[in-house]
Design an enzyme around this catalytic site. Sequence first.
Site, PDB file in Angstrom:
ATOM      1  N   LYS A 129      49.416  48.068  41.634  1.00  0.00           N
ATOM      2  CA  LYS A 129      48.507  47.445  40.659  1.00  0.00           C
ATOM      3  C   LYS A 129      47.591  48.508  40.049  1.00  0.00           C
ATOM      4  O   LYS A 129      47.439  48.588  38.827  1.00  0.00           O
ATOM      5  CB  LYS A 129      47.673  46.363  41.350  1.00  0.00           C
ATOM      6  CG  LYS A 129      46.760  45.623  40.402  1.00  0.00           C
ATOM      7  CD  LYS A 129      45.773  44.759  41.141  1.00  0.00           C
ATOM      8  CE  LYS A 129      44.395  45.012  40.583  1.00  0.00           C
ATOM      9  NZ  LYS A 129      43.319  44.536  41.412  1.00  0.00           N
ATOM     10  N   ASP A 148      47.460  40.843  39.432  1.00  0.00           N
ATOM     11  CA  ASP A 148      46.291  40.592  40.275  1.00  0.00           C
ATOM     12  C   ASP A 148      46.249  39.101  40.584  1.00  0.00           C
ATOM     13  O   ASP A 148      47.207  38.364  40.307  1.00  0.00           O
ATOM     14  CB  ASP A 148      45.005  41.097  39.602  1.00  0.00           C
ATOM     15  CG  ASP A 148      44.565  40.189  38.456  1.00  0.00           C
ATOM     16  OD1 ASP A 148      45.376  39.343  38.000  1.00  0.00           O
ATOM     17  OD2 ASP A 148      43.416  40.300  38.026  1.00  0.00           O
TER      18      ASP A 148
END
Length: 220
Positions: A129, A148
Amino acid sequence: MPSRHRSKADRQARLDAILHQLDLMYPNVTCALYHTTPWELLVATILSAQCTDERVNMVTPGLFRKYPRIEDFAAATPEELGKDIYSTGFYNNKAKNIIGAARRILDVYGGEIPQKIEDLLTVPGAARKTANVVLGTCFGIASGVVVDTHVSRIAQRLDLTRKTDPVQIERDLIKILPRERWISFSHQLIHHGRNHCKARKPNCVDCPLHALCYAKDKNA
Ligand code: SF4
């Protein structure tokens, strides 16, 4: 009707409509974390784990004034840096990762943030991420899709994935999204998660995606 009962052409048309609507709702969105350099965004993204962007943005301007260069982070002690980032939570771990990241970037990459995802993933604290956020926002490199908590939740609600693991969700999204949408799509869903599609009580009545969404917990 759930998408598994639709034809491929119908599913594609629905996805196109979702992407078009997201563009209308959130044109020109970008990362909400305060930063002026790729290094600062890497630090801010590490700090954002289990913490809101708002909280991180309260900490980082002062942090970057105190540690203006990557060398300053590399020379910090975990104890001192931990105090400076205390309010973002998990500060011991985050401090160690940030110091480790600064040292690795200085030692191995000459002080420059590596622009290949496989290199960036070797930097302490930079999981997929984080790497996708930095490469997409700072360099316009679509290395993957940032997944996320907002992206996970809304991709599931819009039936773009049925997975719950972020890595598997990213794989599903990469398969269906055109590459040029990988970066903007995440930013748009993150904004949508904050504005309408909250975890509890999504504001579906006012959501422009209402007609395209058949989430089980749709609130209208
Ligand atoms: S209709 Fe509701 S659940 Fe669906 S995307 Fe909009 S806010 Fe989220």
